[in-house]
Design a protein around this motif. Structure first.
Motif, PDB file in Angstrom:
ATOM      1  N   CYS A 156       0.815  -1.216   0.000  1.00 55.20           N
ATOM      2  CA  CYS A 156       0.000   0.000   0.000  1.00 55.20           C
ATOM      3  C   CYS A 156       0.847   1.263   0.000  1.00 55.20           C
ATOM      4  O   CYS A 156       1.958   1.286   0.539  1.00 55.20           O
TER       5      CYS A 156
ATOM      6  N   VAL B 295       0.480   4.832   1.644  1.00 61.73           N
ATOM      7  CA  VAL B 295      -0.305   5.498   2.677  1.00 61.73           C
ATOM      8  C   VAL B 295       0.420   6.768   3.114  1.00 61.73           C
ATOM      9  O   VAL B 295       1.462   7.121   2.567  1.00 61.73           O
ATOM     10  N   SER B 296      -0.124   7.441   4.105  1.00 60.09           N
ATOM     11  CA  SER B 296       0.494   8.661   4.614  1.00 60.09           C
ATOM     12  C   SER B 296       0.822   8.508   6.092  1.00 60.09           C
ATOM     13  O   SER B 296       0.124   7.808   6.835  1.00 60.09           O
TER      14      SER B 296
ATOM     15  N   ASP C  98      -6.071  10.650   5.454  1.00 64.45           N
ATOM     16  CA  ASP C  98      -5.980   9.193   5.508  1.00 64.45           C
ATOM     17  C   ASP C  98      -6.138   8.761   6.959  1.00 64.45           C
ATOM     18  O   ASP C  98      -5.308   9.081   7.806  1.00 64.45           O
TER      19      ASP C  98
ATOM     20  N   PHE D 118      -6.051   5.723   8.027  1.00 68.99           N
ATOM     21  CA  PHE D 118      -5.505   4.380   8.162  1.00 68.99           C
ATOM     22  C   PHE D 118      -4.253   4.434   9.022  1.00 68.99           C
ATOM     23  O   PHE D 118      -3.191   4.877   8.578  1.00 68.99           O
TER      24      PHE D 118
ATOM     25  N   TYR E 218      -1.642   2.528  10.087  1.00 68.47           N
ATOM     26  CA  TYR E 218      -1.029   1.243   9.775  1.00 68.47           C
ATOM     27  C   TYR E 218      -0.040   0.780  10.837  1.00 68.47           C
ATOM     28  O   TYR E 218       0.330  -0.402  10.884  1.00 68.47           O
TER      29      TYR E 218
ATOM     30  N   LYS F  53      -9.317  -1.847   5.721  1.00 70.10           N
ATOM     31  CA  LYS F  53      -8.677  -0.602   5.305  1.00 70.10           C
ATOM     32  C   LYS F  53      -7.368  -0.875   4.570  1.00 70.10           C
ATOM     33  O   LYS F  53      -7.011  -0.161   3.621  1.00 70.10           O
TER      34      LYS F  53
ATOM     35  N   ARG G 128      -6.597  -0.268   0.240  1.00 66.72           N
ATOM     36  CA  ARG G 128      -5.457   0.586  -0.089  1.00 66.72           C
ATOM     37  C   ARG G 128      -4.342  -0.161  -0.791  1.00 66.72           C
ATOM     38  O   ARG G 128      -3.381   0.443  -1.250  1.00 66.72           O
TER      39      ARG G 128
ATOM     40  N   ASP H 161       4.538  10.491   2.447  1.00 62.81           N
ATOM     41  CA  ASP H 161       3.940   9.216   2.069  1.00 62.81           C
ATOM     42  C   ASP H 161       4.810   8.063   2.546  1.00 62.81           C
ATOM     43  O   ASP H 161       5.999   8.210   2.828  1.00 62.81           O
TER      44      ASP H 161
ATOM     45  N   TYR I  45      -6.010   5.989  -2.112  1.00 64.54           N
ATOM     46  CA  TYR I  45      -4.828   6.698  -1.652  1.00 64.54           C
ATOM     47  C   TYR I  45      -5.245   7.815  -0.699  1.00 64.54           C
ATOM     48  O   TYR I  45      -6.416   8.199  -0.641  1.00 64.54           O
ATOM     49  N   PRO I  46      -4.278   8.387   0.040  1.00 62.66           N
ATOM     50  CA  PRO I  46      -4.593   9.568   0.841  1.00 62.66           C
ATOM     51  C   PRO I  46      -5.064  10.719  -0.050  1.00 62.66           C
ATOM     52  O   PRO I  46      -4.682  10.802  -1.229  1.00 62.66           O
TER      53      PRO I  46
END
Length: 304
Positions: free
Chosen positions: A180, A182-183, A190, A192, A194, A211, A215, A243, A275-276
């Motif tokens: 993924c 992500v941010s 975002d 998420f 993680y 989630k 992503r 990111d 995506y974010p």
């Protein structure tokens, strides 16, 4: 005067590039090589030794890690990812404030850093439900976790879905279940998180998995459950500020083998990857609708 000025600029620039592109990587490789040599020798010696007697369930440090602990007491594991240069020690320093972000395996300053377990995780004997390993993705080379960029390609992922991460007390193989972008910042749109390490109940764990899947660049067939231990690689991706590119894996179960996982590994491109918000703002791209996201998810994970 101009000649000498430009000559000095040239020499200074060349010296800087030589240091950054040659000397720094060389120093890092030299440090890692010492550990690779020691680990390889220890693995060979351990393979030729007689099985140890039962210790009544008490955890014992594996013989192959003992020489590494003498070299650096912060060693907690060894990561090997097939068809990459990732054959590295992994370190852990509780409350270390990213100690190994810019330190090599011998704890010397080096901007390439080392691979390390996040200090908010717990390690053996009672490890976190989710372990997070951080590593640099250097923009000017594929050092360290720059190698993870290979997993953006479906063919590479299909051919290399399993890797090895052994800890001091346990040997284990892991199956990749998501990749993924992500941010690191919730302000980027975002939600998420993680890097959470524990999920208190089934519902919160299932929410995390959902989630992660929506992503992921690829939908990957897997029956991950609340009882599984997860491992996440995290590195910068440089698509936009803040990111992160993450690879999510679960530990293979006792009834699974690397061969069986490879034979049954099924993936397809996620045509509604989320995506974010900052990604869409940066690239003037259109965010998939909630209906498109749900439909893509259901067609792969729920459809009979």
């Amino acid at each position: 005067i101009l000649f000498w000025f430009f000559l000095l600029v040239f020499i200074g620039s060349a010296s800087y590039l030589l240091y950054e592109l040659v000397i720094v990587p060389y120093q890092n490789h030299k440090s890692i090589s010492k550990f690779q040599d020691a680990y390889g020798t220890a693995v060979s010696n351990a393979a030729s030794q007689q099985p140890k007697p039962d210790t009544g369930g008490e955890l014992q440090v594996l013989d192959k890690f003992k020489p590494l602990l003498e070299m650096n007491g912060d060693v907690v594991g060894w990561l090997t990812v097939p068809n990459t240069s990732l054959n590295h020690p992994v370190f852990y320093k509780p409350d270390g404030n990213n100690y190994y972000l810019k330190r090599d395996a011998e704890q010397n300053y080096n901007k390439l850093g080392s691979l390390y377990i996040a200090d908010y995780c717990k390690m053996d004997p009672n490890p976190s439900q989710v372990l997070v390993i951080h590593g640099h993705n250097m923009e000017d080379s594929d050092e360290m976790f720059g190698q993870l960029m290979k997993f953006k390609k479906a063919d590479f992922l299909q051919e290399n879905p399993v890797f090895t991460f052994d800890t001091l007390y346990r040997e284990a193989k892991w199956k990749i279940i998501g990749v993924c972008r992500v941010s690191a910042y919730e302000s980027h749109g975002d939600d998420f998180h993680y890097n959470a390490t524990e999920y208190g109940d089934q519902a919160s764990f299932d929410e995390f998995i959902y989630k992660m899947r929506v992503r992921s660049l690829y939908h990957i067939q897997d029956d991950v459950s609340y009882e599984d231990q997860l491992l996440i690689f995290s590195t910068c991706d440089y698509a936009f500020y803040g990111d992160r590119f993450i690879v999510v894996a679960r530990r293979l179960r006792e009834d699974e083998t690397e061969e069986s996982v490879r034979a049954q590994y099924i993936l397809e491109v996620n045509d509604a990857v989320l995506y974010p918000n900052l990604y869409y703002d940066t690239y003037q791209a259109e965010r998939p609708t909630e209906e498109q996201i749900a439909s893509s998810y259901a067609s792969f994970y729920i459809a009979e």
